[in-house]
Scaffold this motif. Structure first.
Motif, PDB file in Angstrom:
ATOM      1  N   TRP A  82       0.819  -1.213   0.000  1.00  0.00           N
ATOM      2  CA  TRP A  82       0.000   0.000   0.000  1.00  0.00           C
ATOM      3  C   TRP A  82       0.847   1.255   0.000  1.00  0.00           C
ATOM      4  CZ3 TRP A  82      -0.035   3.681   3.913  1.00  0.00           C
ATOM      5  CH2 TRP A  82       0.579   3.326   5.114  1.00  0.00           C
ATOM      6  N   THR A  83       2.066   1.213   0.577  1.00  0.00           N
ATOM      7  CA  THR A  83       2.932   2.400   0.515  1.00  0.00           C
ATOM      8  C   THR A  83       3.517   2.573  -0.885  1.00  0.00           C
ATOM      9  OG1 THR A  83       4.824   1.103   1.335  1.00  0.00           O
ATOM     10  CG2 THR A  83       3.524   2.326   2.961  1.00  0.00           C
ATOM     11  N   ARG A  84       3.720   1.467  -1.591  1.00  0.00           N
ATOM     12  CA  ARG A  84       4.176   1.561  -2.989  1.00  0.00           C
ATOM     13  C   ARG A  84       3.109   2.234  -3.845  1.00  0.00           C
ATOM     14  NH1 ARG A  84       8.411  -1.894  -4.421  1.00  0.00           N
ATOM     15  NH2 ARG A  84       7.546  -2.192  -6.514  1.00  0.00           N
ATOM     16  N   ARG A  85       1.869   1.914  -3.573  1.00  0.00           N
ATOM     17  CA  ARG A  85       0.780   2.573  -4.304  1.00  0.00           C
ATOM     18  C   ARG A  85       0.701   4.059  -3.950  1.00  0.00           C
ATOM     19  NH1 ARG A  85      -3.750  -2.208  -3.366  1.00  0.00           N
ATOM     20  NH2 ARG A  85      -2.844  -3.701  -4.849  1.00  0.00           N
ATOM     21  N   LEU A  86       0.994   4.366  -2.695  1.00  0.00           N
ATOM     22  CA  LEU A  86       1.011   5.773  -2.282  1.00  0.00           C
ATOM     23  C   LEU A  86       2.073   6.559  -3.045  1.00  0.00           C
ATOM     24  CD1 LEU A  86       0.571   6.015   1.617  1.00  0.00           C
ATOM     25  CD2 LEU A  86      -0.920   6.946  -0.171  1.00  0.00           C
ATOM     26  N   VAL A  87       3.236   5.949  -3.282  1.00  0.00           N
ATOM     27  CA  VAL A  87       4.301   6.623  -4.019  1.00  0.00           C
ATOM     28  C   VAL A  87       3.846   6.945  -5.441  1.00  0.00           C
ATOM     29  CG1 VAL A  87       6.622   6.336  -4.997  1.00  0.00           C
ATOM     30  CG2 VAL A  87       6.170   5.669  -2.639  1.00  0.00           C
ATOM     31  N   VAL A  88       3.154   6.008  -6.067  1.00  0.00           N
ATOM     32  CA  VAL A  88       2.638   6.243  -7.426  1.00  0.00           C
ATOM     33  C   VAL A  88       1.594   7.365  -7.396  1.00  0.00           C
ATOM     34  CG1 VAL A  88       1.418   5.229  -9.379  1.00  0.00           C
ATOM     35  CG2 VAL A  88       3.117   3.877  -8.133  1.00  0.00           C
ATOM     36  N   MET A  89       0.708   7.349  -6.404  1.00  0.00           N
ATOM     37  CA  MET A  89      -0.292   8.409  -6.276  1.00  0.00           C
ATOM     38  C   MET A  89       0.381   9.755  -6.013  1.00  0.00           C
ATOM     39  SD  MET A  89      -3.193   6.438  -4.013  1.00  0.00           S
ATOM     40  CE  MET A  89      -4.119   7.943  -3.776  1.00  0.00           C
ATOM     41  N   GLY A  90       1.438   9.734  -5.178  1.00  0.00           N
ATOM     42  CA  GLY A  90       2.185  10.969  -4.941  1.00  0.00           C
ATOM     43  C   GLY A  90       2.804  11.508  -6.214  1.00  0.00           C
ATOM     44  N   GLY A  91       3.291  10.614  -7.077  1.00  0.00           N
ATOM     45  CA  GLY A  91       3.819  11.046  -8.369  1.00  0.00           C
ATOM     46  C   GLY A  91       2.750  11.674  -9.237  1.00  0.00           C
ATOM     47  N   ALA A  92       1.535  11.112  -9.199  1.00  0.00           N
ATOM     48  CA  ALA A  92       0.430  11.676  -9.988  1.00  0.00           C
ATOM     49  C   ALA A  92       0.063  13.074  -9.500  1.00  0.00           C
ATOM     50  CB  ALA A  92      -0.779  10.748  -9.907  1.00  0.00           C
ATOM     51  N   VAL A  93       0.022  13.243  -8.174  1.00  0.00           N
ATOM     52  CA  VAL A  93      -0.268  14.569  -7.618  1.00  0.00           C
ATOM     53  C   VAL A  93       0.843  15.553  -7.981  1.00  0.00           C
ATOM     54  CG1 VAL A  93      -0.578  15.877  -5.483  1.00  0.00           C
ATOM     55  CG2 VAL A  93      -1.645  13.635  -5.733  1.00  0.00           C
ATOM     56  N   LEU A  94       2.086  15.087  -7.927  1.00  0.00           N
ATOM     57  CA  LEU A  94       3.212  15.950  -8.302  1.00  0.00           C
ATOM     58  C   LEU A  94       3.077  16.418  -9.747  1.00  0.00           C
ATOM     59  CD1 LEU A  94       6.951  15.377  -7.463  1.00  0.00           C
ATOM     60  CD2 LEU A  94       6.281  16.105  -9.741  1.00  0.00           C
ATOM     61  N   GLY A  95       2.682  15.527 -10.652  1.00  0.00           N
ATOM     62  CA  GLY A  95       2.521  15.912 -12.050  1.00  0.00           C
ATOM     63  C   GLY A  95       1.492  17.010 -12.230  1.00  0.00           C
ATOM     64  N   CYS A  96       0.379  16.907 -11.483  1.00  0.00           N
ATOM     65  CA  CYS A  96      -0.644  17.965 -11.549  1.00  0.00           C
ATOM     66  C   CYS A  96      -0.087  19.287 -11.038  1.00  0.00           C
ATOM     67  CB  CYS A  96      -1.862  17.559 -10.722  1.00  0.00           C
ATOM     68  SG  CYS A  96      -2.741  16.093 -11.333  1.00  0.00           S
ATOM     69  N   GLY A  97       0.623  19.232  -9.901  1.00  0.00           N
ATOM     70  CA  GLY A  97       1.209  20.441  -9.351  1.00  0.00           C
ATOM     71  C   GLY A  97       2.259  21.034 -10.263  1.00  0.00           C
ATOM     72  N   ALA A  98       3.042  20.170 -10.911  1.00  0.00           N
ATOM     73  CA  ALA A  98       4.110  20.648 -11.792  1.00  0.00           C
ATOM     74  C   ALA A  98       3.553  21.424 -12.971  1.00  0.00           C
ATOM     75  CB  ALA A  98       4.937  19.463 -12.283  1.00  0.00           C
TER      76      ALA A  98
END
Length: 493
Positions: A110-126
């Motif tokens: 579940w933390t690995r999935r969180l990292v992928v979700m964090g990357g998706a949020v980062l892309g939106c912010g970027a």
């Protein structure tokens, strides 16, 4: 928080701080703090998360970055640049936060999935961050050009203008140089840390989080373009009507801005605000799509695409094969030092003032220099690839060996030429588009094409999908076609 900072800046911002040059430097510092952390995270992602999780995270970043670029101009136009940049930077903090959870919990599913979700949020912010940055720096350039092109006459009572002088190249070059310093600092930190420990830790990522939060706070020290000061004399302040009559072609901000300069009696709340859009979210999105499919932007698409597509091969495929592990750090320093030099040189070339050298001639000179330098880098890489094919595998050159010179020159050429074309693209958008809203949309289209190029570049890295020689060939073809099409979209003579 936003109101408290605004009130402080209204009362205490000194006149030297309210200039386009200083504000561009502050904008560069925002990106310096954020990317001192993020550049290291991205480069060492495979070591930190493992190759599979790193690939999933990076893919999520660039997928959401590309898609969000279609709506980020509307967000920036309606929220304003400083607020958009603040939330955009927090998107980068999301990946660091979930990475801290990943380290603390031992890398569970579940933390690995969180990292992928964090990357998706980062892309939106970027996408929001870069769109706001593009609009802001192009408007700062408009302010600087207004000061350069509209000057007092000999009698000191009227204003005259010159259409030849531009400032966008110098300011974008300054921003890019400060921004690239983040890679030097991030590389130094990573060298000292990863030299002793091959994986990330909570301590390292806590430091990265502090860096990013400092960058978020710096966004609120930026000033809206509308309140930046020029250096008018008392007489020219009393003759602002002459400015309005002579400078309306220079910038969309001219009339409103000069009115603000002329009337210090305006309520400070009116003067201290971004130029926000009153259009609906649907209208803003349609405006971006409409601009994306104009002939001008479609002709520039391949060049924009190339600015993102080039580096996955250069730094990952080429760099990881032809340099030893310790040499890669040195090569990245070379690459980013040349980025800094290239940005400054190109910015000054594009803004070179001469009655005989038009904007079109400056643009042609910049593109020709880009072709020569980038082609040199590609040819040096082709020599290495040919030798690797003859030997059956690539030879990793060490910094202590003379054989490292040629691949190092390729890296230097790529760094210089990348800065050239990045500054050129911003300069071109400053010349073609005038209003703040169009600046947002143009930068959104540019970043969308660039991010799409980066994602395709990373997708092609595995040799099972595209061989090393094919990657270089494909990159060279996109470079040639994109540059050729760009020659049809230059400023008029």
């Amino acid at each position: 928080m936003f109101d408290i900072i605004d009130n402080f800046l209204r009362e205490h911002a000194p006149s030297w701080y309210r200039t386009p040059q200083v504000q561009t430097a502050v904008l560069g510092l925002v990106f310096f703090w954020v990317f001192a952390a993020y550049t290291t995270i991205q480069f060492y992602a495979a070591s930190t998360y493992g190759s599979d999780l790193a690939a999933d995270s990076v893919s999520a970043i660039y997928l959401t970055f590309t898609l969000t670029c279609l709506i980020s101009p509307g967000i920036v136009n309606k929220w304003g640049c400083r607020r958009s940049m603040f939330y955009g930077v927090l998107g980068y903090a999301s990946l660091v936060l979930v990475s801290l959870i990943y380290f603390l919990c031992g890398g569970t599913i579940w933390t690995r999935r969180l990292v992928v979700m964090g990357g998706a949020v980062l892309g939106c912010g970027a996408s929001i961050l870069w769109t706001a940055q593009g609009r802001l720096i192009l408007q700062y350039a408009s302010r600087a050009e207004l000061e350069t092109n509209v000057k007092p006459t000999d009698d000191g009572k009227k204003m005259s203008k010159s259409n030849s002088a531009t400032q966008s190249g110098k300011l974008v070059g300054m921003f890019w140089a400060i921004f690239q310093c983040s890679s030097l600092v991030g590389g130094s930190i990573s060298f000292l840390y990863y030299n002793n420990k091959p994986q990330g830790s909570t301590t390292l990522y806590a430091l990265f989080l502090v860096f990013i939060l400092i960058g978020a706070l710096f966004t609120q020290t930026l000033l809206p373009p509308e309140i930046l000061l020029m250096t008018p004399t008392t007489d020219t302040m009393n003759n602002v009507e002459d400015v309005e009559e002579t400078s309306t072609e220079l910038t969309p901000l001219t009339v409103n801005d000069n009115a603000k300069y002329a009337s210090e009696a305006l309520p400070i709340q009116t003067r201290f605000s971004d130029d926000l859009s009153n259009q609906s979210w649907t209208q803003e999105s349609l405006g971006t799509l409409k601009l994306f499919f104009t002939q001008r932007m479609m002709f520039l698409f391949l060049l924009f695409f190339y600015t993102g597509f080039n580096q996955p091969y250069q730094q990952a495929t080429f760099g990881n094969r032809f340099f030893t592990r310790r040499t890669i750090g040195v090569e990245l320093i070379v690459f980013h030092l040349m980025e800094i030099i290239g940005a400054i040189v190109c910015g000054r070339l594009l803004d070179f003032e001469s009655p005989t050298v038009t904007r079109r001639k400056r643009a042609i000179a910049c593109l020709v220099a880009f072709i020569v330098i980038n082609t040199t880098g590609n040819m040096l890489a082709a020599i290495q690839e040919y030798a690797a094919k003859q030997n059956g595998s690539a030879v990793a050159h060490d910094i202590a060996d003379m054989s490292v010179v040629l691949p190092s020159l390729a890296f230097a050429c790529w760094g210089f030429s990348d800065a050239q074309i990045q500054v050129f693209c911003y300069w071109l958008m400053a010349d073609f588009f005038t209003s703040g809203s169009d600046h947002s949309r143009a930068v959104g289209c540019y970043k969308c094409a660039q991010s799409f190029g980066t994602s395709i570049g990373f997708y092609c890295i595995p040799t099972s999908r595209l061989s090393e020689v094919s990657q270089l060939t494909f990159s060279s073809l996109v470079f040639i076609a994109g540059t050729a099409l760009a020659f049809s979209q230059l400023p008029p003579s």
